[in-house]
Each structure stands twice: as structure tokens, then as C-alpha cells.
Design a protein around this motif. Structure first.
Motif, PDB file in Angstrom:
ATOM      1  N   ALA A   1     -11.111  80.913  24.059  1.00 51.02           N
ATOM      2  CA  ALA A   1      -9.869  80.033  24.736  1.00 51.02           C
ATOM      3  C   ALA A   1      -9.014  79.574  23.753  1.00 51.02           C
ATOM      4  CB  ALA A   1     -10.494  78.890  25.490  1.00 51.02           C
ATOM      5  N   SER A   2      -9.441  79.385  22.197  1.00 48.47           N
ATOM      6  CA  SER A   2      -8.612  78.843  21.253  1.00 48.47           C
ATOM      7  C   SER A   2      -7.488  79.972  20.982  1.00 48.47           C
ATOM      8  CB  SER A   2      -9.597  78.684  19.698  1.00 48.47           C
ATOM      9  OG  SER A   2     -10.268  79.845  19.452  1.00 48.47           O
ATOM     10  N   ALA A   3      -7.637  81.053  21.109  1.00 50.10           N
ATOM     11  CA  ALA A   3      -6.675  82.041  21.067  1.00 50.10           C
ATOM     12  C   ALA A   3      -5.323  81.791  21.759  1.00 50.10           C
ATOM     13  CB  ALA A   3      -7.175  83.669  21.121  1.00 50.10           C
ATOM     14  N   PHE A   4      -5.726  81.007  22.838  1.00 52.05           N
ATOM     15  CA  PHE A   4      -4.852  80.965  23.906  1.00 52.05           C
ATOM     16  C   PHE A   4      -4.431  79.421  23.987  1.00 52.05           C
ATOM     17  CE2 PHE A   4      -7.416  84.210  25.271  1.00 52.05           C
ATOM     18  CZ  PHE A   4      -6.397  85.410  25.536  1.00 52.05           C
ATOM     19  N   GLY A   5      -4.423  78.615  22.971  1.00 52.50           N
ATOM     20  CA  GLY A   5      -3.912  77.402  22.765  1.00 52.50           C
ATOM     21  C   GLY A   5      -4.662  76.409  23.331  1.00 52.50           C
ATOM     22  N   GLU A   6      -6.002  76.771  23.631  1.00 49.73           N
ATOM     23  CA  GLU A   6      -6.854  75.679  24.136  1.00 49.73           C
ATOM     24  C   GLU A   6      -7.473  74.829  23.072  1.00 49.73           C
ATOM     25  OE1 GLU A   6      -7.637  74.531  27.296  1.00 49.73           O
ATOM     26  OE2 GLU A   6      -7.763  76.683  28.684  1.00 49.73           O
ATOM     27  N   PRO A   7      -7.557  73.448  23.225  1.00 52.83           N
ATOM     28  CA  PRO A   7      -7.920  72.592  22.213  1.00 52.83           C
ATOM     29  C   PRO A   7      -9.442  72.248  21.961  1.00 52.83           C
ATOM     30  CG  PRO A   7      -7.316  71.164  23.810  1.00 52.83           C
ATOM     31  CD  PRO A   7      -7.027  72.648  24.336  1.00 52.83           C
ATOM     32  N   GLY A   8     -10.133  72.347  20.853  1.00 55.29           N
ATOM     33  CA  GLY A   8     -11.206  71.598  20.769  1.00 55.29           C
ATOM     34  C   GLY A   8     -12.357  72.388  21.086  1.00 55.29           C
ATOM     35  N   PRO A   9     -13.621  71.902  21.716  1.00 57.50           N
ATOM     36  CA  PRO A   9     -14.858  72.840  21.721  1.00 57.50           C
ATOM     37  C   PRO A   9     -14.692  73.512  23.454  1.00 57.50           C
ATOM     38  CG  PRO A   9     -15.053  70.647  22.209  1.00 57.50           C
ATOM     39  CD  PRO A   9     -13.955  70.438  21.744  1.00 57.50           C
ATOM     40  N   THR A  10     -13.628  74.022  23.830  1.00 49.84           N
ATOM     41  CA  THR A  10     -13.377  74.484  24.959  1.00 49.84           C
ATOM     42  C   THR A  10     -14.423  75.727  25.163  1.00 49.84           C
ATOM     43  OG1 THR A  10     -11.301  73.938  25.085  1.00 49.84           O
ATOM     44  CG2 THR A  10     -11.893  75.487  26.686  1.00 49.84           C
ATOM     45  N   LEU A  11     -15.252  75.482  26.271  1.00 49.42           N
ATOM     46  CA  LEU A  11     -16.155  76.616  26.512  1.00 49.42           C
ATOM     47  C   LEU A  11     -15.607  77.824  27.441  1.00 49.42           C
ATOM     48  CD1 LEU A  11     -19.831  75.118  26.696  1.00 49.42           C
ATOM     49  CD2 LEU A  11     -19.064  77.100  25.428  1.00 49.42           C
ATOM     50  N   ARG A  12     -14.489  78.242  26.919  1.00 53.64           N
ATOM     51  CA  ARG A  12     -13.729  79.240  27.948  1.00 53.64           C
ATOM     52  C   ARG A  12     -13.605  80.541  26.925  1.00 53.64           C
ATOM     53  NH1 ARG A  12     -10.238  75.175  29.799  1.00 53.64           N
ATOM     54  NH2 ARG A  12     -10.699  74.410  31.853  1.00 53.64           N
ATOM     55  N   ILE A  13     -13.588  81.828  27.744  1.00 51.77           N
ATOM     56  CA  ILE A  13     -13.079  83.004  27.160  1.00 51.77           C
ATOM     57  C   ILE A  13     -12.397  83.665  28.057  1.00 51.77           C
ATOM     58  CG2 ILE A  13     -15.318  83.251  25.633  1.00 51.77           C
ATOM     59  CD1 ILE A  13     -16.303  85.280  27.881  1.00 51.77           C
ATOM     60  N   ARG A  14     -11.424  84.731  27.646  1.00 59.89           N
ATOM     61  CA  ARG A  14     -10.678  85.404  28.326  1.00 59.89           C
ATOM     62  C   ARG A  14     -11.315  87.115  28.231  1.00 59.89           C
ATOM     63  NH1 ARG A  14      -5.194  88.690  27.507  1.00 59.89           N
ATOM     64  NH2 ARG A  14      -6.723  89.888  26.446  1.00 59.89           N
ATOM     65  N   ALA A  15     -11.720  87.646  29.299  1.00 55.92           N
ATOM     66  CA  ALA A  15     -12.092  88.825  29.339  1.00 55.92           C
ATOM     67  C   ALA A  15     -11.191  89.833  30.155  1.00 55.92           C
ATOM     68  CB  ALA A  15     -13.656  89.021  29.778  1.00 55.92           C
ATOM     69  N   ALA A  16     -10.552  90.981  29.375  1.00 59.49           N
ATOM     70  CA  ALA A  16     -10.221  91.871  30.198  1.00 59.49           C
ATOM     71  C   ALA A  16     -10.877  93.130  30.639  1.00 59.49           C
ATOM     72  CB  ALA A  16      -8.821  92.480  29.336  1.00 59.49           C
ATOM     73  N   THR A  17     -10.556  93.637  32.167  1.00 60.29           N
ATOM     74  CA  THR A  17     -11.466  94.558  32.456  1.00 60.29           C
ATOM     75  C   THR A  17     -10.591  95.826  32.464  1.00 60.29           C
ATOM     76  OG1 THR A  17     -10.568  94.066  34.813  1.00 60.29           O
ATOM     77  CG2 THR A  17     -12.642  93.017  34.181  1.00 60.29           C
ATOM     78  N   SER A  18      -9.400  96.056  31.800  1.00 56.90           N
ATOM     79  CA  SER A  18      -8.473  97.015  31.994  1.00 56.90           C
ATOM     80  C   SER A  18      -8.928  98.462  31.101  1.00 56.90           C
ATOM     81  CB  SER A  18      -7.350  96.916  31.555  1.00 56.90           C
ATOM     82  OG  SER A  18      -7.202  96.088  30.345  1.00 56.90           O
ATOM     83  N   ARG A  19      -9.887  98.190  30.316  1.00 59.76           N
ATOM     84  CA  ARG A  19     -10.481  99.223  29.514  1.00 59.76           C
ATOM     85  C   ARG A  19     -11.963  99.865  29.966  1.00 59.76           C
ATOM     86  NH1 ARG A  19      -7.703  98.682  24.413  1.00 59.76           N
ATOM     87  NH2 ARG A  19      -8.966 100.137  23.338  1.00 59.76           N
ATOM     88  N   LEU A  20     -12.310  99.529  31.172  1.00 62.36           N
ATOM     89  CA  LEU A  20     -13.637  99.722  31.634  1.00 62.36           C
ATOM     90  C   LEU A  20     -13.457 100.968  32.627  1.00 62.36           C
ATOM     91  CD1 LEU A  20     -15.021  96.333  32.565  1.00 62.36           C
ATOM     92  CD2 LEU A  20     -14.943  97.497  30.432  1.00 62.36           C
ATOM     93  N   TYR A  21     -12.442 101.602  32.554  1.00 64.17           N
ATOM     94  CA  TYR A  21     -12.104 102.788  33.818  1.00 64.17           C
ATOM     95  C   TYR A  21     -12.626 104.056  33.102  1.00 64.17           C
ATOM     96  CZ  TYR A  21      -9.061  98.947  35.630  1.00 64.17           C
ATOM     97  OH  TYR A  21      -8.853  97.769  35.647  1.00 64.17           O
ATOM     98  N   GLY A  22     -12.980 104.161  31.811  1.00 64.40           N
ATOM     99  CA  GLY A  22     -13.510 105.509  31.400  1.00 64.40           C
ATOM    100  C   GLY A  22     -12.873 105.753  29.942  1.00 64.40           C
ATOM    101  N   ASP A  23     -13.609 106.850  29.149  1.00 65.85           N
ATOM    102  CA  ASP A  23     -13.182 106.892  27.891  1.00 65.85           C
ATOM    103  C   ASP A  23     -12.263 108.208  27.925  1.00 65.85           C
ATOM    104  OD1 ASP A  23     -14.694 104.847  26.686  1.00 65.85           O
ATOM    105  OD2 ASP A  23     -16.451 105.992  26.765  1.00 65.85           O
ATOM    106  N   THR A  24     -11.942 108.840  28.828  1.00 65.91           N
ATOM    107  CA  THR A  24     -11.033 109.935  28.634  1.00 65.91           C
ATOM    108  C   THR A  24      -9.972 109.985  29.876  1.00 65.91           C
ATOM    109  OG1 THR A  24     -12.503 111.245  30.128  1.00 65.91           O
ATOM    110  CG2 THR A  24     -13.194 111.334  27.725  1.00 65.91           C
ATOM    111  N   ASP A  25      -8.825 110.658  29.519  1.00 63.29           N
ATOM    112  CA  ASP A  25      -8.177 110.817  30.621  1.00 63.29           C
ATOM    113  C   ASP A  25      -8.692 111.337  32.100  1.00 63.29           C
ATOM    114  OD1 ASP A  25      -6.177 109.627  29.438  1.00 63.29           O
ATOM    115  OD2 ASP A  25      -4.727 111.278  28.953  1.00 63.29           O
TER     116      ASP A  25
END
Length: 432
Positions: free
Chosen positions: A364-388
Motif C-alpha cells: 500500500a505504501s506504493a500508492f501513498g498509504e501512510p504508516g503501517p497499513t496492512l494492504r497490498i495491491r494484486a493485479a490478476t491481468s497476468r494470470l491468463y497464460g504464458d503464451t499467446d
């Protein structure tokens, strides 16, 4: 000579590069840090780009007539009609946003949390980012009442806020601000004499098409700039194309003059071959709208499946309504995570998932959240496969979660989260 403001490398790009190095070293890693869309380029776009490869001359600084007209048509179909003369194209929405901040001048209000580059770009242009928290569950738009308070305090302290950046729908939360919140934001911007820069690159990725994201341009048309691009809905991030819709007002026309002047010194003109393909895409022929609809369904299926793994582990998560982003909050597990793993904040969470399970996420710190915030961002857009081939199969599948490689990726996330919430694992070493 004045020292330049130190700005860190983009957290998303840095995380992607680190994971790529590990993958080349033979490690099994799962990238959920970057928002790059893992889908093949539509064949019709490839054909038009190839056919335009001979277009090697400079063009107009603001972009060619065909692209600007196509973009204006795109916005008109969304209730935001505009003269093509008030459209400016660029080699990517990131340089476009940077140039807009430079042309606007003054300090910049940014939502908390917000995309990693807004505050960094404000600092790069010599401005101060003024952070304002969002309404819970409505990412991308500063709470309008707290916006008023923050701007009043900033001006009393000698700062010069002139603009507010919003993201509709939102990165990092995957949520969409309500129409009421957007209307109140627009009213506050008018009252405070702020220009709204509305980053709407995810607009076409709202799952429920009967309830689209509402643009501030509908409510403060004279002072709202809208930006978009093809990176997210059509997975052509490497083509670097962005467009801005400037308001049809004295504010907009003056800003257009300044923006084109900045562009003339920074990128001269957008790349001509890409403009040709982009004009076709913004024209929204049936094959393109069908492709976007399929990608929207895929994002929804996979994002909601992964969201289910987070909530099953005990994290709090606002219902994701758009994009491929999840922003889970592990505050309900704070005591357990501290005892079991020595994890006290989002940075510790990201480190645990990366070191123990090879899963890259952003704190969360990468997105400007202060202090000990216990958040993360997870993007699911690369889970669709390793090949076209795999990615195309995922896009076409009625049930993408039934595909073995997609199912395996989702299960890898679930297994890592199960490990995280166990209470018998020794803490990680205290390294950064």
C-alpha cells in the motif's frame, strides 16, 4: 543550480523487472505487481499497424486529424461529445498526464490511495502533491468534504493547488466511485477553482455495462480534462498511445495552447503508424467491441476468483467492480501476522509473498498509504497464460477458470494465502 527532486523508479515497473530477473534465473514466479494486460494483440490492429509502417514523417503535435476525430467519436458515444480540435494525442497516457500537470501549473491534489505515478509526476514538475483520502470503498476520487478542507489548509499554508487528479474506475482498488461522489467532487472543484484531470483509461472495463463509471466531465464540463488510451482495454501497452479531451471552455482552450506547446518540446508528435491503428480502434468496429467485451468478462471471472481467495483467508476487500485490481486489507489479521511472520505492514506482506511463494504484489505504501497499513495491491491481468495461444484460449473460454494454467495460478495464490494465515511458521528475516 537547483537540485532536482529525487523520484523513485515506478514501483510497478521495478517489481516487474525484479520478477523477470528471477524468472530468467529459473525461479517459478507469478507476477501480480504490474497492471499490464496479458492478452494477445487483436489481429485487425496488427494488420493496420503493419500497413502503416511506411508512415515515417512527423505529424501534427496534437495528433493527426483521423485519430482526433475517432477519439472525439468515442467520447460522443459516452455522452461526452467534443470538437476534435480539443483532443490531444500523445505517445502514451503517462507522458500525457505529465504534460498536463506541467501545463496546468500549481500544486496537485491526489487521492489516497492512488496510482503510483500521480504524486511522483507532480514532484517531477516541481509541484506539491496534496493527499486526500477516498471515501471507503470508492477508490480514485478524493472525499469531496476532505478535499475542501485540504485545499483550504494548503492555501493557508502558502501552497497553490490548481488541479485534482481522479481515476474512474480506480487503480489500485478496482472500485468505482458512486455517481453522487463524482457529482460532489465536481461541485467542490468548481467551488475551489480546481481543474479536474479524470484518468478514465479503465472506463471500458466496468463489469456491469448497465452501470458505467460516471465522468466528472458530466458535472463540471468547463473544467474537466478526460484522458484515456488503448493500454488496458486492448492490451497494447507497448504501443504507447494516449488521448486527452480538453473542455470546451475558456479554461480548456487556454490549456490546449499550453499543452500543445509542452508537447512540441517533449514528444514532437505521436508515432504515425500507431495513430493509424489507434484511430481504427477508437472507431469501435464490431470486432473491437466484441474483443473488449470478452476481455472484460475474463477480467471479472479471474479477479473475482482471486478475490474469493483473499476473503477466505480473512482479508477485508471492497467488492471489485472493474479492472483487474484487488486491494485487500489484512487489518483483521494484524495480530496473527505479527506473531506468526513478523509482518506489520504492506511492505512485509509483499515481501512474504515474494520471498516464500514467488508472487509479486505491491504494498500500500506504493500508492501513498501512510504508516503501517496492512494492504497490498494484486493485479490478476497476468494470470491468463504464458503464451499467446494460452491467452487467446482464456479470452475465448466460457469458463476460463476451467483452464489448467489459469486454475493453477489461482490455486497458487490461494496456497500462499493459506500459508500466510497459519500461525506456526517462523517469522521472515528482517531484511528489506
Amino acid at each position: 543550480m537547483r537540485e532536482s527532486t529525487p523520484v523513485p523508479m515506478s514501483a510497478t515497473l521495478a517489481a516487474d523487472e525484479a520478477l523477470a530477473r528471477r524468472r530468467r534465473a529459473g525461479e517459478r514466479v507469478l507476477s501480480m505487481a504490474s497492471g499490464e494486460i496479458g492478452l494477445a494483440v487483436h489481429p485487425a490492429l496488427r494488420e493496420r499497424l503493419a500497413a502503416a509502417a511506411g508512415e515515417g514523417a512527423y505529424g501534427p503535435v496534437a495528433g493527426g486529424r483521423a485519430l482526433r476525430a475517432a477519439a472525439a467519436g468515442y467520447w460522443e458515444r459516452r455522452g461526452l461529445g467534443i470538437d476534435p480540435g480539443l483532443v490531444v494525442a500523445s505517445p502514451g497516457s503517462k507522458p500525457l498526464l505529465f504534460a498536463l500537470l506541467l501545463a496546468l501549473g500549481g500544486d496537485v491534489v491526489v487521492p489516497v490511495p492512488s496510482w503510483v505515478s500521480y504524486a511522483a509526476q507532480a514532484r517531477l514538475v516541481g509541484a506539491r502533491p496534496i493527499p486526500v483520502p477516498i471515501v471507503p470503498g470508492q477508490g480514485g476520487v478524493p472525499d469531496p468534504e476532505r478535499l475542501r478542507e485540504a485545499v483550504a489548509e494548503a492555501r493557508a499554508a502558502g501552497l497553490d493547488p490548481r488541479s485534482v487528479v481522479v481515476t474512474v474506475p480506480d487503480n489500485p482498488t478496482g472500485t468505482v466511485a458512486s455517481p453522487d461522489t463524482v457529482r460532489r467532487l465536481a461541485s467542490a472543484a468548481r467551488e475551489l477553482d480546481l481543474v479536474v484531470v479524470s484518468d478514465e483509461i479503465y472506463r471500458d472495463l466496468v463489469y456491469d455495462t448497465s452501470a458505467p463509471a460516471e465522468s466528472p466531465a458530466l458535472h463540471a464540463s468547463e473544467r474537466t480534462v478526460v484522458t484515456t488510451g488503448l493500454t488496458k482495454n486492448l492490451a497494447v501497452g507497448g504501443w504507447r498511445t494516449g488521448v486527452a479531451r480538453l473542455p470546451d471552455s475558456d479554461i480548456g482552450r487556454a490549456l490546449h495552447t499550453r499543452l500543445v506547446s509542452v508537447a512540441s518540446q517533449v514528444w514532437s508528435s505521436p508515432p504515425a503508424p500507431v495513430q493509424t491503428a489507434a484511430a481504427y480502434a477508437f472507431g469501435e468496429p464490431p470486432e473491437i467491441t466484441e474483443h473488449v467485451a470478452a476481455s472484460r468478462r475474463l477480467h471479472e471471472a479471474v479477479a473475482r476468483a482471486v478475490a474469493g481467495r483473499f476473503t477466505a483467508a480473512g482479508a477485508a476487500l471492497a467488492p471489485v467492480r472493474a479492472t483487474c485490481y484487488l486491494y485487500p486489507d489484512f487489518e483483521p489479521l494484524r495480530d496473527r501476522l505479527a506473531r506468526a511472520h513478523g509482518v506489520h505492514d504492506g511492505d512485509g506482506l509483499a515481501r512474504f509473498l515474494s520471498e516464500r511463494h514467488g508472487i509479486g504484489v505491491l504494498p500500500a505504501s506504493a500508492f501513498g498509504e501512510p504508516g503501517p497499513t496492512l494492504r497490498i495491491r494484486a493485479a490478476t491481468s497476468r494470470l491468463y497464460g504464458d503464451t499467446d495461444e494460452q491467452r487467446t484460449a482464456a479470452l475465448a473460454a466460457a469458463d476460463p477458470l476451467g483452464l489448467p494454467w489459469v486454475r493453477e495460478a489461482v490455486e497458487q495464490v490461494g496456497g500462499a494465502l493459506s500459508d500466510l494465515v497459519r500461525s506456526t511458521v517462523r517469522p521472515l528475516s528482517p531484511q528489506s
